[in-house]
Design a protein around this motif. Structure first.
Motif, PDB file in Angstrom:
ATOM      1  N   ALA A  50       0.174  10.086   3.368  1.00 41.87           N
ATOM      2  CA  ALA A  50      -0.392   8.736   3.288  1.00 41.87           C
ATOM      3  C   ALA A  50      -0.109   8.106   1.932  1.00 41.87           C
ATOM      4  CB  ALA A  50      -1.897   8.779   3.561  1.00 41.87           C
ATOM      5  N   VAL A  51      -0.306   8.867   0.867  1.00 43.72           N
ATOM      6  CA  VAL A  51      -0.058   8.337  -0.484  1.00 43.72           C
ATOM      7  C   VAL A  51       1.406   7.979  -0.657  1.00 43.72           C
ATOM      8  CG1 VAL A  51      -0.025   8.930  -2.948  1.00 43.72           C
ATOM      9  CG2 VAL A  51      -2.023   9.499  -1.557  1.00 43.72           C
ATOM     10  N   LEU A  52       2.289   8.861  -0.252  1.00 38.19           N
ATOM     11  CA  LEU A  52       3.727   8.603  -0.415  1.00 38.19           C
ATOM     12  C   LEU A  52       4.178   7.407   0.418  1.00 38.19           C
ATOM     13  CD1 LEU A  52       4.911  12.289  -0.462  1.00 38.19           C
ATOM     14  CD2 LEU A  52       5.126  10.657  -2.356  1.00 38.19           C
ATOM     15  N   ARG A  53       3.644   7.271   1.617  1.00 42.43           N
ATOM     16  CA  ARG A  53       4.046   6.162   2.493  1.00 42.43           C
ATOM     17  C   ARG A  53       3.456   4.827   2.034  1.00 42.43           C
ATOM     18  NH1 ARG A  53       8.004   6.388   6.197  1.00 42.43           N
ATOM     19  NH2 ARG A  53       6.851   4.954   7.490  1.00 42.43           N
ATOM     20  N   LEU A  54       2.220   4.845   1.564  1.00 40.26           N
ATOM     21  CA  LEU A  54       1.518   3.593   1.290  1.00 40.26           C
ATOM     22  C   LEU A  54       1.449   3.195  -0.182  1.00 40.26           C
ATOM     23  CD1 LEU A  54      -1.412   4.092   3.811  1.00 40.26           C
ATOM     24  CD2 LEU A  54       0.651   2.722   4.118  1.00 40.26           C
ATOM     25  N   ALA A  55       1.557   4.149  -1.091  1.00 38.55           N
ATOM     26  CA  ALA A  55       1.400   3.818  -2.514  1.00 38.55           C
ATOM     27  C   ALA A  55       2.465   4.449  -3.395  1.00 38.55           C
ATOM     28  CB  ALA A  55       0.015   4.256  -2.992  1.00 38.55           C
ATOM     29  N   GLY A  56       3.425   5.141  -2.800  1.00 41.92           N
ATOM     30  CA  GLY A  56       4.418   5.883  -3.578  1.00 41.92           C
ATOM     31  C   GLY A  56       5.285   5.043  -4.483  1.00 41.92           C
ATOM     32  N   ASP A  57       5.406   3.744  -4.216  1.00 36.36           N
ATOM     33  CA  ASP A  57       6.242   2.874  -5.038  1.00 36.36           C
ATOM     34  C   ASP A  57       5.479   2.211  -6.182  1.00 36.36           C
ATOM     35  OD1 ASP A  57       8.315   3.477  -3.341  1.00 36.36           O
ATOM     36  OD2 ASP A  57       8.124   1.642  -2.165  1.00 36.36           O
ATOM     37  N   THR A  58       4.210   2.508  -6.305  1.00 40.36           N
ATOM     38  CA  THR A  58       3.390   1.899  -7.342  1.00 40.36           C
ATOM     39  C   THR A  58       3.934   2.259  -8.716  1.00 40.36           C
ATOM     40  OG1 THR A  58       1.488   2.071  -5.868  1.00 40.36           O
ATOM     41  CG2 THR A  58       1.025   1.683  -8.196  1.00 40.36           C
ATOM     42  N   GLU A  59       4.094   1.263  -9.572  1.00 45.09           N
ATOM     43  CA  GLU A  59       4.698   1.464 -10.896  1.00 45.09           C
ATOM     44  C   GLU A  59       3.756   2.175 -11.875  1.00 45.09           C
ATOM     45  OE1 GLU A  59       7.848   0.774 -11.868  1.00 45.09           O
ATOM     46  OE2 GLU A  59       8.267   0.210  -9.797  1.00 45.09           O
ATOM     47  N   SER A  60       2.553   1.697 -11.977  1.00 42.45           N
ATOM     48  CA  SER A  60       1.613   2.216 -12.964  1.00 42.45           C
ATOM     49  C   SER A  60       1.005   3.545 -12.500  1.00 42.45           C
ATOM     50  CB  SER A  60       0.494   1.193 -13.177  1.00 42.45           C
ATOM     51  OG  SER A  60      -0.641   1.780 -13.754  1.00 42.45           O
ATOM     52  N   PHE A  61       0.968   4.519 -13.416  1.00 42.49           N
ATOM     53  CA  PHE A  61       0.366   5.811 -13.105  1.00 42.49           C
ATOM     54  C   PHE A  61      -1.095   5.632 -12.710  1.00 42.49           C
ATOM     55  CE2 PHE A  61      -2.130   9.517 -14.221  1.00 42.49           C
ATOM     56  CZ  PHE A  61      -1.441  10.530 -13.590  1.00 42.49           C
ATOM     57  N   TRP A  62      -1.820   4.781 -13.451  1.00 39.81           N
ATOM     58  CA  TRP A  62      -3.252   4.632 -13.204  1.00 39.81           C
ATOM     59  C   TRP A  62      -3.525   3.876 -11.909  1.00 39.81           C
ATOM     60  CZ3 TRP A  62      -5.728   8.178 -15.373  1.00 39.81           C
ATOM     61  CH2 TRP A  62      -5.311   8.678 -16.600  1.00 39.81           C
ATOM     62  N   GLN A  63      -2.672   2.924 -11.563  1.00 31.46           N
ATOM     63  CA  GLN A  63      -2.797   2.272 -10.257  1.00 31.46           C
ATOM     64  C   GLN A  63      -2.534   3.283  -9.145  1.00 31.46           C
ATOM     65  OE1 GLN A  63      -0.127  -1.134 -10.388  1.00 31.46           O
ATOM     66  NE2 GLN A  63      -1.826  -2.412  -9.707  1.00 31.46           N
ATOM     67  N   LEU A  64      -1.506   4.094  -9.343  1.00 32.60           N
ATOM     68  CA  LEU A  64      -1.190   5.127  -8.357  1.00 32.60           C
ATOM     69  C   LEU A  64      -2.352   6.101  -8.214  1.00 32.60           C
ATOM     70  CD1 LEU A  64       0.810   6.406  -6.411  1.00 32.60           C
ATOM     71  CD2 LEU A  64       1.867   7.554  -8.358  1.00 32.60           C
ATOM     72  N   ALA A  65      -2.975   6.465  -9.326  1.00 31.15           N
ATOM     73  CA  ALA A  65      -4.136   7.364  -9.270  1.00 31.15           C
ATOM     74  C   ALA A  65      -5.290   6.697  -8.507  1.00 31.15           C
ATOM     75  CB  ALA A  65      -4.580   7.761 -10.672  1.00 31.15           C
ATOM     76  N   LEU A  66      -5.489   5.409  -8.734  1.00 32.51           N
ATOM     77  CA  LEU A  66      -6.550   4.689  -8.025  1.00 32.51           C
ATOM     78  C   LEU A  66      -6.253   4.639  -6.531  1.00 32.51           C
ATOM     79  CD1 LEU A  66      -9.109   2.892  -7.955  1.00 32.51           C
ATOM     80  CD2 LEU A  66      -7.581   0.936  -8.328  1.00 32.51           C
ATOM     81  N   TYR A  67      -5.054   4.195  -6.167  1.00 33.42           N
ATOM     82  CA  TYR A  67      -4.681   4.120  -4.758  1.00 33.42           C
ATOM     83  C   TYR A  67      -4.665   5.514  -4.126  1.00 33.42           C
ATOM     84  CZ  TYR A  67      -3.043  -0.598  -5.949  1.00 33.42           C
ATOM     85  OH  TYR A  67      -2.946  -1.883  -6.379  1.00 33.42           O
ATOM     86  N   GLY A  68      -4.155   6.490  -4.861  1.00 33.32           N
ATOM     87  CA  GLY A  68      -4.130   7.861  -4.353  1.00 33.32           C
ATOM     88  C   GLY A  68      -5.525   8.393  -4.111  1.00 33.32           C
ATOM     89  N   GLY A  69      -6.440   8.115  -5.038  1.00 31.84           N
ATOM     90  CA  GLY A  69      -7.825   8.558  -4.858  1.00 31.84           C
ATOM     91  C   GLY A  69      -8.460   7.932  -3.637  1.00 31.84           C
ATOM     92  N   ILE A  70      -8.214   6.639  -3.437  1.00 28.70           N
ATOM     93  CA  ILE A  70      -8.773   5.944  -2.281  1.00 28.70           C
ATOM     94  C   ILE A  70      -8.165   6.483  -0.986  1.00 28.70           C
ATOM     95  CG2 ILE A  70      -8.869   3.716  -1.097  1.00 28.70           C
ATOM     96  CD1 ILE A  70      -9.070   2.452  -3.960  1.00 28.70           C
ATOM     97  N   LEU A  71      -6.839   6.610  -0.954  1.00 30.89           N
ATOM     98  CA  LEU A  71      -6.177   7.094   0.269  1.00 30.89           C
ATOM     99  C   LEU A  71      -6.554   8.530   0.592  1.00 30.89           C
ATOM    100  CD1 LEU A  71      -2.652   5.515  -0.249  1.00 30.89           C
ATOM    101  CD2 LEU A  71      -4.224   5.040   1.641  1.00 30.89           C
ATOM    102  N   CYS A  72      -6.508   9.400  -0.406  1.00 33.28           N
ATOM    103  CA  CYS A  72      -6.848  10.808  -0.161  1.00 33.28           C
ATOM    104  C   CYS A  72      -8.294  10.949   0.303  1.00 33.28           C
ATOM    105  CB  CYS A  72      -6.624  11.639  -1.421  1.00 33.28           C
ATOM    106  SG  CYS A  72      -4.895  11.864  -1.861  1.00 33.28           S
ATOM    107  N   THR A  73      -9.180  10.172  -0.292  1.00 31.22           N
ATOM    108  CA  THR A  73     -10.589  10.238   0.088  1.00 31.22           C
ATOM    109  C   THR A  73     -10.799   9.698   1.499  1.00 31.22           C
ATOM    110  OG1 THR A  73     -11.221  10.068  -2.236  1.00 31.22           O
ATOM    111  CG2 THR A  73     -12.916   9.550  -0.614  1.00 31.22           C
ATOM    112  N   ALA A  74     -10.083   8.651   1.862  1.00 28.99           N
ATOM    113  CA  ALA A  74     -10.177   8.126   3.229  1.00 28.99           C
ATOM    114  C   ALA A  74      -9.672   9.157   4.238  1.00 28.99           C
ATOM    115  CB  ALA A  74      -9.380   6.825   3.350  1.00 28.99           C
ATOM    116  N   VAL A  75      -8.561   9.811   3.924  1.00 26.58           N
ATOM    117  CA  VAL A  75      -8.037  10.856   4.813  1.00 26.58           C
ATOM    118  C   VAL A  75      -9.030  12.008   4.887  1.00 26.58           C
ATOM    119  CG1 VAL A  75      -6.228  12.608   5.071  1.00 26.58           C
ATOM    120  CG2 VAL A  75      -5.608  10.236   4.529  1.00 26.58           C
ATOM    121  N   GLU A  76      -9.585  12.395   3.752  1.00 32.22           N
ATOM    122  CA  GLU A  76     -10.550  13.492   3.724  1.00 32.22           C
ATOM    123  C   GLU A  76     -11.767  13.168   4.602  1.00 32.22           C
ATOM    124  OE1 GLU A  76     -12.538  16.378   0.381  1.00 32.22           O
ATOM    125  OE2 GLU A  76     -12.338  14.265  -0.128  1.00 32.22           O
TER     126      GLU A  76
END
Length: 179
Positions: A50-76
């Protein structure tokens, strides 16, 4: 094909993280996988896909961490809900953790998943993607069939027993000898 192997890779890596975590906190449940035979935790694989498909192109590390946290938590949350409602089991319970939601997710782990997913996208994925892409179709077919067979037997076992500890072959063997 690459998405299947990405799922498998991160599910296996998640199993490793679960084993380390169980050892570090001296968890009661030593079986840290979600399949009868395969050492996989699919919530990790699904979350990283989910992270790679939906947020993998995000430039900023911290934005990616935010989106990754939201996506991973939603999947969880979704995976926990399905395990509980369809199989009658709980693989994790965050009720003893601060800021949990229905025992399924909690804020501290959402932060951890965000950081781990951002690190995985930036450091791990670029290194493993070429390797995963080179796996033959025959190996992929064999792996898919093995995963399907293990899924079938795992679902049957969990629906009948509602006991995640039986996913350890040692525990299953002991249980079968009591019958």
């Amino acid at each position: 094909m690459i998405w299947f192997w990405t799922f498998i890779f991160y599910s296996l890596a998640g199993y490793g993280l679960e084993k380390l975590y169980a050892f570090a906190v001296r968890a009661r449940h030593r079986v840290r996988k979600c399949f009868l035979l395969l050492p996989l935790c699919p919530v990790y694989g699904l979350a990283m896909v989910a992270v790679l498909r939906l947020a993998g192109d995000t430039e900023s590390f911290w934005q990616l961490a935010l989106y990754g946290g939201i996506l991973c938590t939603a999947v969880e949350y979704a995976v926990h809900f399905l395990y509980e409602k369809c199989l009658g089991v709980l693989f994790w319970d965050y009720s003893g953790t601060h800021l949990d939601l229905h025992r399924r997710i909690c804020f501290p782990f959402a932060v951890a998943w965000g950081l781990l997913s951002a690190l995985a996208v930036r450091l791990v994925q670029p290194r493993i993607a070429p390797v995963l892409a080179s796996i033959s179709p025959e190996a992929t077919l064999a792996a898919v069939l093995l995963l399907m067979a293990d899924s079938f037997f795992t679902v049957r076992l969990l629906r009948r027993s509602h006991n995640i500890d039986l996913l350890g072959l040692k525990n299953l063997w002991a249980e079968l000898h009591q019958i």
